[in-house]
Write a protein that holds these residues in place. Structure first.
Motif, PDB file in Angstrom:
ATOM      1  N   ASP B   8      52.186  27.449  11.218  1.00 39.66           N
ATOM      2  CA  ASP B   8      51.389  28.623  11.614  1.00 39.66           C
ATOM      3  C   ASP B   8      51.058  28.562  13.111  1.00 39.66           C
ATOM      4  O   ASP B   8      51.217  29.541  13.839  1.00 39.66           O
ATOM      5  N   ARG B   9      50.596  27.407  13.542  1.00 37.21           N
ATOM      6  CA  ARG B   9      50.207  27.253  14.952  1.00 37.21           C
ATOM      7  C   ARG B   9      51.392  27.431  15.891  1.00 37.21           C
ATOM      8  O   ARG B   9      51.278  28.055  16.942  1.00 37.21           O
ATOM      9  N   ALA B  10      52.533  26.894  15.477  1.00 36.38           N
ATOM     10  CA  ALA B  10      53.736  27.030  16.306  1.00 36.38           C
ATOM     11  C   ALA B  10      54.130  28.503  16.439  1.00 36.38           C
ATOM     12  O   ALA B  10      54.475  28.979  17.529  1.00 36.38           O
ATOM     13  N   ILE B  11      54.035  29.232  15.335  1.00 31.49           N
ATOM     14  CA  ILE B  11      54.364  30.670  15.367  1.00 31.49           C
ATOM     15  C   ILE B  11      53.380  31.414  16.279  1.00 31.49           C
ATOM     16  O   ILE B  11      53.774  32.235  17.110  1.00 31.49           O
ATOM     17  N   LEU B  12      52.093  31.114  16.135  1.00 28.12           N
ATOM     18  CA  LEU B  12      51.080  31.793  16.952  1.00 28.12           C
ATOM     19  C   LEU B  12      51.302  31.508  18.442  1.00 28.12           C
ATOM     20  O   LEU B  12      51.184  32.403  19.280  1.00 28.12           O
ATOM     21  N   ARG B  13      51.633  30.274  18.765  1.00 27.94           N
ATOM     22  CA  ARG B  13      51.854  29.931  20.181  1.00 27.94           C
ATOM     23  C   ARG B  13      53.046  30.688  20.743  1.00 27.94           C
ATOM     24  O   ARG B  13      53.014  31.174  21.869  1.00 27.94           O
ATOM     25  N   ILE B  14      54.098  30.807  19.939  1.00 35.61           N
ATOM     26  CA  ILE B  14      55.285  31.541  20.391  1.00 35.61           C
ATOM     27  C   ILE B  14      54.957  33.026  20.592  1.00 35.61           C
ATOM     28  O   ILE B  14      55.320  33.625  21.595  1.00 35.61           O
ATOM     29  N   LEU B  15      54.227  33.607  19.643  1.00 36.78           N
ATOM     30  CA  LEU B  15      53.880  35.034  19.757  1.00 36.78           C
ATOM     31  C   LEU B  15      52.922  35.297  20.908  1.00 36.78           C
ATOM     32  O   LEU B  15      52.949  36.360  21.518  1.00 36.78           O
ATOM     33  N   LYS B  16      52.054  34.332  21.214  1.00 29.81           N
ATOM     34  CA  LYS B  16      51.151  34.485  22.359  1.00 29.81           C
ATOM     35  C   LYS B  16      51.965  34.587  23.656  1.00 29.81           C
ATOM     36  O   LYS B  16      51.644  35.362  24.538  1.00 29.81           O
ATOM     37  N   GLU B  17      53.023  33.792  23.730  1.00 32.87           N
ATOM     38  CA  GLU B  17      53.866  33.810  24.932  1.00 32.87           C
ATOM     39  C   GLU B  17      54.728  35.063  25.029  1.00 32.87           C
ATOM     40  O   GLU B  17      54.946  35.602  26.099  1.00 32.87           O
ATOM     41  N   ASP B  18      55.248  35.501  23.874  1.00 27.52           N
ATOM     42  CA  ASP B  18      56.099  36.696  23.858  1.00 27.52           C
ATOM     43  C   ASP B  18      56.090  37.316  22.473  1.00 27.52           C
ATOM     44  O   ASP B  18      56.811  36.880  21.573  1.00 27.52           O
TER      45      ASP B  18
END
Lengths: 160, 160
Positions: B8-18
């Motif tokens: 979940d955290r990895a997905i959120l970090r990716i979406l925050k960037e783009d």
């Protein structure tokens, strides 16, 4: 200032509200051809008017206790030391996950936005991490209790 | 606190960037099946962990001169008046486009983030709109010269 017409602004406002809308949905809302919307968004991206697409995180991940802290350093005899000291404070604070914003204010000041789970943790952080910094003239803590504008910045700033 | 695992955290970090990345692009980056990523994002949205998809505007639209202003009202004899007066100040400031954030600080304080095209306009705004408010005990202006964390908030907050 960037040259933007009414259509550009309307597109930007729509994307600010929901950046997942498709070009055809935006075209329909604004009653313009899809090709026009497509072209405008392409241009807005190329001109870096749109810098980034991102997500805002919900309440669950946001800090519950917030404070702005203004830190003013003692002016030392050697001016070069002040510069390096302010840089050091800014860098140190920036690395901490509960420090959401760090900014410089004048030659001798640093402003930080601190977010914690509860007021006790917040006060402890200020006492144990900020007030203990050497050669400070002043530390002013302004608790933030409620927003009437810009509240979304918490979900934007919080890290995961 | 929300229950989130590493994925979940990895997905959120990716979406925050783009936040424009497609599910298949995210799946590829994280080396997981598309169906897993699709399901996780759906859940993150349903749980309001992802509150919103938005855009960040570029430098051209961002204010060039920034200050935090702390306003403290004089404590009046009638307590009920203080409450209404603070609400009035917050509401008035919130309506102005060059006021990016308005927050309450304690019983008698308001914090505002002001953004203007240049320092002269900023100072004029503080003098002509804030310092003239009646029954203030204190107005403290903290100019913001440079960010070392959280700079993106300007492109997030600015209106078009």
């Amino acid at each position: 200032m960037a040259q933007l017409d009414d259509l550009d602004r309307a597109i930007l406002r729509i994307l600010k509200e929901d950046a997942r809308l498709t070009i055809s949905e935006i075209a329909e809302r604004l009653n313009r051809p899809e090709s026009t919307i497509h072209f405008r968004i392409k241009k807005l991206q190329e001109r870096n008017i749109i810098d980034k697409y991102t997500i805002v995180l919900g309440k669950d991940l946001q800090p519950k206790a917030l404070a702005l802290v203004y830190i003013q350093a003692e002016t030392p005899i050697i001016e070069d030391f002040l510069e390096r000291y302010i840089r050091h404070i800014m860098k140190t604070l920036s690395l901490l996950p509960n420090v959401l914003v760090v900014a410089r204010s004048g030659k001798d000041g640093v402003i930080a936005l601190i977010g914690e789970e509860n007021p006790e943790k917040l006060n402890r952080f200020v006492d144990e991490t900020i007030r203990v910094l050497p050669t400070l003239r002043r530390v002013e803590v302004m608790h933030i209790d409620e927003f009437s504008k810009g509240e979304g910045l918490l979900g934007f700033l919080v890290s995961v």
